[in-house]
Design an enzyme around this catalytic site. Structure first.
Site, PDB file in Angstrom:
ATOM      1  N   HIS A 267      -7.874   0.568  -6.359  1.00  0.00           N
ATOM      2  CA  HIS A 267      -7.143   0.427  -7.629  1.00  0.00           C
ATOM      3  C   HIS A 267      -7.280   1.703  -8.450  1.00  0.00           C
ATOM      4  O   HIS A 267      -8.382   2.221  -8.606  1.00  0.00           O
ATOM      5  CB  HIS A 267      -7.704  -0.766  -8.400  1.00  0.00           C
ATOM      6  CG  HIS A 267      -6.812  -1.226  -9.514  1.00  0.00           C
ATOM      7  ND1 HIS A 267      -6.621  -0.488 -10.654  1.00  0.00           N
ATOM      8  CD2 HIS A 267      -6.057  -2.336  -9.653  1.00  0.00           C
ATOM      9  CE1 HIS A 267      -5.772  -1.140 -11.444  1.00  0.00           C
ATOM     10  NE2 HIS A 267      -5.426  -2.254 -10.860  1.00  0.00           N
ATOM     11  N   ARG A 331      -0.001   1.350  -6.684  1.00  0.00           N
ATOM     12  CA  ARG A 331      -1.420   1.678  -6.828  1.00  0.00           C
ATOM     13  C   ARG A 331      -1.901   2.736  -5.845  1.00  0.00           C
ATOM     14  O   ARG A 331      -2.683   3.617  -6.208  1.00  0.00           O
ATOM     15  CB  ARG A 331      -2.239   0.407  -6.635  1.00  0.00           C
ATOM     16  CG  ARG A 331      -2.016  -0.540  -7.780  1.00  0.00           C
ATOM     17  CD  ARG A 331      -2.692  -1.858  -7.577  1.00  0.00           C
ATOM     18  NE  ARG A 331      -2.518  -2.652  -8.789  1.00  0.00           N
ATOM     19  CZ  ARG A 331      -2.917  -3.905  -8.911  1.00  0.00           C
ATOM     20  NH1 ARG A 331      -3.517  -4.511  -7.894  1.00  0.00           N
ATOM     21  NH2 ARG A 331      -2.731  -4.552 -10.036  1.00  0.00           N
ATOM     22  N   ARG A 436      -0.697  -3.663  -1.800  1.00  0.00           N
ATOM     23  CA  ARG A 436      -0.219  -4.775  -2.615  1.00  0.00           C
ATOM     24  C   ARG A 436       0.280  -4.269  -3.966  1.00  0.00           C
ATOM     25  O   ARG A 436      -0.357  -3.426  -4.584  1.00  0.00           O
ATOM     26  CB  ARG A 436      -1.337  -5.794  -2.840  1.00  0.00           C
ATOM     27  CG  ARG A 436      -0.909  -6.944  -3.729  1.00  0.00           C
ATOM     28  CD  ARG A 436      -1.972  -8.009  -3.852  1.00  0.00           C
ATOM     29  NE  ARG A 436      -3.173  -7.559  -4.536  1.00  0.00           N
ATOM     30  CZ  ARG A 436      -3.272  -7.381  -5.845  1.00  0.00           C
ATOM     31  NH1 ARG A 436      -2.238  -7.574  -6.640  1.00  0.00           N
ATOM     32  NH2 ARG A 436      -4.406  -6.976  -6.376  1.00  0.00           N
ATOM     33  N   LEU A 442      -2.016 -13.014  -7.589  1.00  0.00           N
ATOM     34  CA  LEU A 442      -2.018 -14.374  -8.151  1.00  0.00           C
ATOM     35  C   LEU A 442      -0.821 -15.140  -7.612  1.00  0.00           C
ATOM     36  O   LEU A 442      -0.911 -16.326  -7.284  1.00  0.00           O
ATOM     37  CB  LEU A 442      -1.984 -14.331  -9.682  1.00  0.00           C
ATOM     38  CG  LEU A 442      -3.209 -13.717 -10.376  1.00  0.00           C
ATOM     39  CD1 LEU A 442      -3.007 -13.664 -11.894  1.00  0.00           C
ATOM     40  CD2 LEU A 442      -4.476 -14.495 -10.067  1.00  0.00           C
TER      41      LEU A 442
END
Lengths: 638, 244
Positions: A267, A331, A436, A442
């Site tokens: 990240h 990211r 991702r 989520l």
């Protein structure tokens, strides 16, 4: 020997899931209560799975290592949850969400799975809203959204900077409703030590009661792993310190293939490391890049305080390199760009391993109050940790290990290569390819748990109604329990000089240096050797105080680190095998002239699923990825 | 920094506990309180001594695992912080710090600084939910909610279930904890259909778990790491009266 059958339904992309649901077998309501399902983990996939399976009438047993299901690490997700609602009228659609996720994952995910998660995304928002999750709203009373990296629409629903907490507590409330109804039984403070396979089917688990140290046997007709990712292998990561890979790893050793283990998301924005005692790197939500501008000084080694560096001497390198997406690139791209600047000597802060994330312009334009409303808790948290007020001076951020796209291989039904063993949420590999996109975890976790698994598991369980309750006094349970006890005794009997944490830190450094943001053939080869040596040292010099028949946190850690020492090797093996760059997996040998990830679709457009092979090297199985509906392209955010 | 730590040690729920004193050197001001304790445990383990058991996990103030009295105050005296975010900057070199587990009848000690907080879960199980089955929801924008009410509901919903409010209260009351959930749902139209049953069930369970009564001293609000406001308790009382 395992065989990979992805079981993707025939037909056009938009019809696959509908077709599957139409043809899937159902279980009669009266029969459901005769069927037991074990769910391990209570995060944003486990709690939804357990509660919705309970609602259907199955007899569900749920396990977590925490003292209560509400503490699963999904609680710490900050920025938001994606859905293709198109409430902003900005051109969003199920197809666009699907395409963004496929592209964001650098074309290393299955089209059918990704389309399905995009399809159910809207229902997730409807459900959470109905059960009282307070998403942010407009003055007119409708829900609002914000933007996230790698997309050009605004589709992220959020609750300030603590969306994960709000949706997880929503899922926890549904779970509580089922506990009250008697369909779900909760077993907190239990750690899964092994999977029990009988006649080729997953039939139970062995757990350790973390309070008493007792070893327990639990049986079921099907087992669901919702145990999250393995980012804590880096020691310093954005994850909760007790997050671990052990449940998934035990499943792997019992025959579940592990897919793309080297796909790890670093990240781009966490609070940089400050000292050697630091136990974790705190995440600063990607949503901050909606309003924060990332920059470093134009001059090498410029040590002036950020606010004293004039505008023309600042290098807004993301805006410079990626004018179309600017600060909102995905990211993997943002992380590598930060590393590139720091490695070149332009980093800021005491260590030079940080870049600025500056809100000056946003505050000037929107006012402090507007920024506070959107990110108040993040600014507070940053101040608590660093003592720096980011309303006045820029935050300093640096990449940190965060999310694992890799995980247990699953077919379209979310079943692993062990019949009756399912993996959902971050624990599986399914939807994010090699990278991702923000606010998709989520979505995927809740989608798997609420709207996908309940259908696919019923299809599996329909023929199981004739199978009586599984007994736990079988030789298979006996063998698994003995294996778990033997391992605990082995950990306790080394009686060396170094704690599990000592080994974890050293493993973390090897992984970060050689299997982190960038990878090379030489570095990975070196890592294989180092991990092997470290693992040998671990079993000769580990120190675990205390005993097995009590609450023993050092023993818990030792077991997790022992598994990481094996998993690390598999990650490196996978990274070595994949001689291309894609998404977060960046092999320095494979890059475009302007240093972007260069895929090799001819050779590597496949999922690498590894099969455990006892003491021999793991066996690679390839699932070829077929792109029937999108065109394989070099990813560009310029 | 050098510190003297007086820490409560207790083998399990059945045994008696006592304070033990530890000298700890090498504490850096930028450490968090739990990192300081981890350093202590690392040192103890290397000396072959038993580490201090304590709960901690996310290290960012959101999971609610950590919690202990620090010099008599739940999560310490700095406002709005959990133990994991409490920085050692707030302590002085040479200081003695007293560390204890939550003291409340409904929270029996499990070991050292770890207590059993399952009584809080039981209250949530009794009624802390909205009974909508998966798949039954209408479009999320079908029900409009004023931003003001939604924001207020969010402010109540940020409770992390750490138990500091109970620990801070001289009566070991869980009213702030319960009122946070009641308020969240009372403020939202989605929560209204079951409002009566919910408040009665949660209060009944709270009493059954032997939490004490509220005498409005406000200690809970002062110590809540998420700064949940006392007026939630007023709203809880109002919801309770309205339910009859």
């Amino acid at each position: 020997m395992i065989t990979l059958n992805s079981k993707i339904p025939e037909g056009p992309l938009e019809e696959k899931w509908t077709r599957y649901k139409k043809e899937a077998k159902l279980v009669n309501p009266a029969n459901k209560k005769k069927l037991d399902i074990i769910v391990v983990g209570t995060g944003i996939s486990g709690a939804p799975a357990a509660s919705s399976l309970g609602e259907l009438g199955y007899n569900v047993k749920v396990f977590c290592y925490q003292d209560t299901p509400r503490r699963a690490h999904s609680v710490a997700a900050q920025g938001g949850i994606n859905a293709a609602k198109n409430y902003k009228n900005d051109g969003d659609s199920v197809y666009r969400l699907f395409y963004d996720v496929i592209k964001g994952g650098d074309f290393r995910a299955r089209e059918a799975n990704v389309y399905r998660i995009a399809e159910v995304s809207n229902q997730i928002i409807d459900h959470f809203t109905a059960i009282g999750v307070p998403f942010a709203r407009e003055y007119g009373g409708t829900l609002t959204t914000r933007s996230f990296g790698g997309v050009q629409v605004s589709r992220t629903f959020y609750s300030s900077g603590q969306t994960g907490q709000q949706v997880l507590l929503g899922a926890y409330s549904s779970l509580n409703r089922q506990i009250k109804a008697g369909t779900v039984t909760m077993f907190p403070r239990r750690e899964m030590l092994d999977l029990v396979v009988i006649d080729g089917k997953a039939r139970g688990i062995i757990v350790r009661n973390l309070i008493t140290g007792e070893i327990e046997r639990h049986s079921a007709h099907a087992v669901v792993l919702a145990t999250g990712g393995y980012g804590t292998i880096y020691y310093l990561s954005t994850l909760a310190v007790n997050s671990n890979a052990s449940a998934a790893w035990k499943a792997y050793k019992r025959g579940a293939a592990f897919a793309n283990p080297s796909f790890v998301q670093i990240h781009p924005s966490s609070v940089p490391q400050m000292n050697e005692f630091q136990s974790k790197l705190t995440l600063m939500s990607e949503s901050l890049r909606n309003d924060g501008r990332v920059w470093v000084p134009k001059a090498k080694g410029d040590k002036r305080p950020a606010n004293e560096i004039p505008e023309e001497e600042r290098d807004y390198y993301l805006e410079r390199r990626y004018p179309a997406f600017g600060n909102l690139v995905p990211r993997d791209v943002a992380s590598r760009a930060a590393k590139e600047r720091c490695d070149a000597g332009y980093g800021v802060g005491p260590t030079g391993l940080a870049v600025n994330l500056d809100f000056r312009d946003a505050i000037k334009k929107q006012g402090k109050k507007a920024i506070e409303e959107k990110y108040g808790n993040l600014f507070e948290m940053y101040k608590d940790i660093t003592g720096i007020d980011s309303y006045v001076e820029p935050m300093r951020i640096y990449p940190a290990g965060h999310y694992t796209m890799g995980g247990l291989w699953v077919d379209y039904e979310l079943m692993t290569t062990i019949t009756g063993l399912f993996a959902i949420g971050e624990a599986n590999f399914s939807d994010h390819g090699a990278n991702r996109l923000g606010a998709s975890s989520l979505m995927q976790g809740a989608g798997d748990g609420y709207f996908i698994l309940p259908y696919t598991i019923s299809n599996y369980l329909a023929p199981e109604i004739k199978v009586p309750r599984i007994k736990t006094d079988t030789p298979e349970f006996q063998e698994a329990e003995e294996r778990a006890v033997e391992r605990i005794n082995r950990l306790l009997s080394v009686k060396g000089k170094q704690t599990a944490t000592d080994f974890h830190k050293r493993l973390g450094k090897i992984m970060w240096d050689h299997c982190g943001m960038t990878r090379t053939e030489a570095g990975l080869t070196e890592a294989l050797k180092l991990i092997g040596e470290l693992r040998e040292e671990f079993w000769k010099d580990l120190l675990v105080p205390g005993s097995a028949d009590e609450l023993n946190q050092e023993l818990e850690k030792a077991g997790r680190v022992a598994d990481f020492l094996e998993l690390g090797e598999l990650m490196v093996t996978d990274a070595l095998n994949r001689r291309e760059s894609c998404g977060a997996h960046f092999r320095e040998e494979s890059q475009t002239p302007d240093h972007e990830a260069l895929r090799n679709d001819d050779k590597f457009a496949y999922v690498a699923a590894w099969e455990y092979n006892n003491d021999q090297p793991p066996v690679l199985h390839r699932e070829d990825l077929k792109f029937e509906f999108v065109e394989l392209k070099q990813r560009s955010y310029k | 920094m050098k510190l003297k730590l007086k820490i409560w040690k207790q083998k399990n729920a059945k045994s008696d506990g006592a304070f033990e004193t530890y000298d700890l050197d090498g504490v850096a001001p930028e450490m968090s309180f739990v990192e300081m304790l981890a350093l202590l445990n690392q040192t103890l383990a290397q000396q072959g001594r038993e580490p201090v058991a304590f709960d901690h996990d996310c290290h960012e103030g959101i999971c609610g695992s950590c919690g202990m009295y620090i010099n008599g105050y739940p999560h310490g005296l700095v406002k709005g912080l959990t133990t994991c975010l409490l920085s050692m900057r707030h302590f002085k070199d040479g200081e003695t710090i007293v560390i204890e587990p939550w003291r409340a009848k409904p929270f029996p000690v499990v070991k050292d600084l770890i207590v059993d907080r399952s009584a809080l879960d039981k209250i949530q199980v009794a009624g802390g939910f909205i009974s909508v089955t998966t798949g039954a929801a209408a479009d999320a924008n079908a029900v409009l909610v004023s931003k003001k009410k939604s924001d207020l509901a969010f402010d109540s919903a940020v409770c992390i279930g750490c138990g500091a409010c109970v620990a801070a209260c001289k009566n070991a009351s869980a009213m702030l904890f319960v009122s946070a959930k009641i308020s969240q749902y009372a403020l939202l139209p989605q929560g209204r259909p079951e409002a009566k049953e919910r408040v009665r069930a949660m209060i009944a369970e709270m009493d059954k778990q032997a939490f004490g009564s509220c005498s409005n001293t406000g200690a809970c609000e002062a110590q809540c790491p998420k700064q949940i406001k006392l007026f939630n308790i007023a709203r809880l009382n109002r919801e309770y009266y309205k339910s009859y």
